[in-house]
Design an enzyme around this catalytic site. Sequence first.
Site, PDB file in Angstrom:
ATOM      1  N   TRP A 101      -3.794   8.379  -5.605  1.00  0.00           N
ATOM      2  CA  TRP A 101      -2.649   8.418  -4.686  1.00  0.00           C
ATOM      3  C   TRP A 101      -1.906   9.731  -4.809  1.00  0.00           C
ATOM      4  O   TRP A 101      -1.439  10.288  -3.815  1.00  0.00           O
ATOM      5  CB  TRP A 101      -1.732   7.218  -4.899  1.00  0.00           C
ATOM      6  CG  TRP A 101      -2.428   5.932  -4.559  1.00  0.00           C
ATOM      7  CD1 TRP A 101      -2.772   4.927  -5.421  1.00  0.00           C
ATOM      8  CD2 TRP A 101      -2.900   5.517  -3.262  1.00  0.00           C
ATOM      9  NE1 TRP A 101      -3.423   3.928  -4.751  1.00  0.00           N
ATOM     10  CE2 TRP A 101      -3.513   4.257  -3.427  1.00  0.00           C
ATOM     11  CE3 TRP A 101      -2.862   6.093  -1.989  1.00  0.00           C
ATOM     12  CZ2 TRP A 101      -4.088   3.559  -2.360  1.00  0.00           C
ATOM     13  CZ3 TRP A 101      -3.432   5.400  -0.915  1.00  0.00           C
ATOM     14  CH2 TRP A 101      -4.031   4.150  -1.114  1.00  0.00           C
ATOM     15  N   ASP A 171       6.607   8.141  -5.973  1.00  0.00           N
ATOM     16  CA  ASP A 171       5.890   7.061  -5.285  1.00  0.00           C
ATOM     17  C   ASP A 171       5.931   5.846  -6.220  1.00  0.00           C
ATOM     18  O   ASP A 171       5.305   5.852  -7.280  1.00  0.00           O
ATOM     19  CB  ASP A 171       4.443   7.511  -5.032  1.00  0.00           C
ATOM     20  CG  ASP A 171       3.586   6.429  -4.371  1.00  0.00           C
ATOM     21  OD1 ASP A 171       4.074   5.289  -4.207  1.00  0.00           O
ATOM     22  OD2 ASP A 171       2.429   6.732  -4.022  1.00  0.00           O
ATOM     23  N   LYS A 195       2.364  -4.053  -2.193  1.00  0.00           N
ATOM     24  CA  LYS A 195       2.027  -4.379  -3.576  1.00  0.00           C
ATOM     25  C   LYS A 195       3.053  -5.351  -4.170  1.00  0.00           C
ATOM     26  O   LYS A 195       2.685  -6.400  -4.668  1.00  0.00           O
ATOM     27  CB  LYS A 195       1.959  -3.116  -4.443  1.00  0.00           C
ATOM     28  CG  LYS A 195       1.208  -1.944  -3.804  1.00  0.00           C
ATOM     29  CD  LYS A 195      -0.301  -2.117  -3.801  1.00  0.00           C
ATOM     30  CE  LYS A 195      -1.037  -1.205  -2.829  1.00  0.00           C
ATOM     31  NZ  LYS A 195      -0.898   0.222  -3.028  1.00  0.00           N
TER      32      LYS A 195
HETATM   33  C1  LIG Z   1      -1.257   1.417  -2.111  1.00  0.00           C
HETATM   34  C2  LIG Z   1      -0.595   2.666  -2.488  1.00  0.00           C
HETATM   35  C3  LIG Z   1      -0.274   3.651  -1.530  1.00  0.00           C
HETATM   36  C4  LIG Z   1      -0.662   3.556  -0.070  1.00  0.00           C
HETATM   37  O1  LIG Z   1      -0.128   2.491   0.567  1.00  0.00           O
HETATM   38  P1  LIG Z   1      -0.538   2.194   2.111  1.00  0.00           P
HETATM   39  O2  LIG Z   1       0.355   1.072   2.431  1.00  0.00           O
HETATM   40  O3  LIG Z   1      -1.992   1.838   2.131  1.00  0.00           O
HETATM   41  O4  LIG Z   1      -0.258   3.413   2.875  1.00  0.00           O
HETATM   42  C5  LIG Z   1       0.392   4.788  -1.960  1.00  0.00           C
HETATM   43  N1  LIG Z   1       0.716   4.947  -3.238  1.00  0.00           N
HETATM   44  C6  LIG Z   1       0.418   4.027  -4.193  1.00  0.00           C
HETATM   45  C7  LIG Z   1       0.830   4.282  -5.598  1.00  0.00           C
HETATM   46  C8  LIG Z   1      -0.247   2.864  -3.839  1.00  0.00           C
HETATM   47  O5  LIG Z   1      -0.537   1.950  -4.779  1.00  0.00           O
END
Ligand SMILES: *Cc1c(COP(=O)(O)O)cnc(C)c1O
Length: 360
Positions: A101, A171, A195
């Site tokens: 990511w 993030d 998540k």
């Molecule tokens: C899943 C995830 C993303 C991307 O999320 P999307 O909803 O698929 O755009 C970005 N950063 C992290 C750390 C993630 O686990």
Amino acid sequence: MKRVFNFAAGPAVLPEEVLREAGEEMLDYKDTGMSVMEMSHRSKAFEQIIQDAEKDLRDLMNIPDNYRVLFLQGGGSQQFAMIPMNLMKNKVADYIKTGQWAKKAIAEGKIYGKVNVIASSEDKTFTYIPDLKNLKISEDADYVYICHNNTIYGTKYNELPETGDKILVADMSSDILSEPVDVTKYGLIFAGAQKNIGPAGVVVVIIREDLITDDVLPGTPTMLKYKTHADNDSLYNTPPAYGIYICGKVFKWVKKLGGLEAMKKRNEEKAAILYDYLDASKMFKGTVVKKDRSLMNVPFVTGSEELDAKFVKEAKAAGFENLKGHRTVGGMRASIYNAMPMDGVKALVEFMKKFEVENQ
Ligand SMILES: *Cc1c(COP(=O)(O)O)cnc(C)c1O
């Protein structure tokens, strides 16, 4: 009806209570005679939903008044572009590379300016968080970017880099609401909802007010300016209304469980059950440096690809879904987000013990 234990990394398990409540309200939300899916985003009922969601998130994360909370679209991934478009005034930024990511964010950042990778754990397949002492923060960097919990590799930051007067951007897609956060340490925090918060597509952005300006990169679309959404309280266009409604319910559920201190305690207990077993097992091994272990994503291997595949297959048949590791790591990964009950983790460990005995 039968529900499985869903260990998916995302979209992931949601609290059963939240799903039940949403089910009950599906045809008639609070005597409106309609579903939230059918409702105007300018209606009184929806206004209340989004305002409550923001208030509950503010309470949970103790978000100061000089930060705005935005409910946007495009998941976590859209932020990989929005961040540089809005924050790269000097067209330079520092990134720490700790997994897929972070790599995607770096690749996107490079479209808009100069990206300095100031630390990386790629040399050991991202199994640790790089040493944060003696980081060379670039003098002209507009921000320093980290991925706080690395969903695929199962590492997390237990300390933050010292960024001096530079803005820290994080993030937190896969660990938001898993433990308390000092929001004041960050200029911007974002989290894709799928998540730990709610349905895929929604992304929550927590941004310090002074970073919301019209001074964005030339060509930035209106929809990708934080200012557009901040000026309109996340209602510039039709937001992902149903998704925000579910997020709001999850916030209330976390509050009811006692907030983020309680979540942290619960998550530590849950993760310990799995990690303690991995440390004791002769067959299964964790893949991450102990001090950097994630509370949310737990990758592990047997050392044999055949045995890994057999385990995933038998686990699925026994009601433990989505334990296959990410294609770049192999092995297994159990994602044990807030909504994964303690019983799910205990049952998984019992199953692993049985598998270990049967396959010695
Ligand atoms: C899943 C995830 C993303 C991307 O999320 P999307 O909803 O698929 O755009 C970005 N950063 C992290 C750390 C993630 O686990």
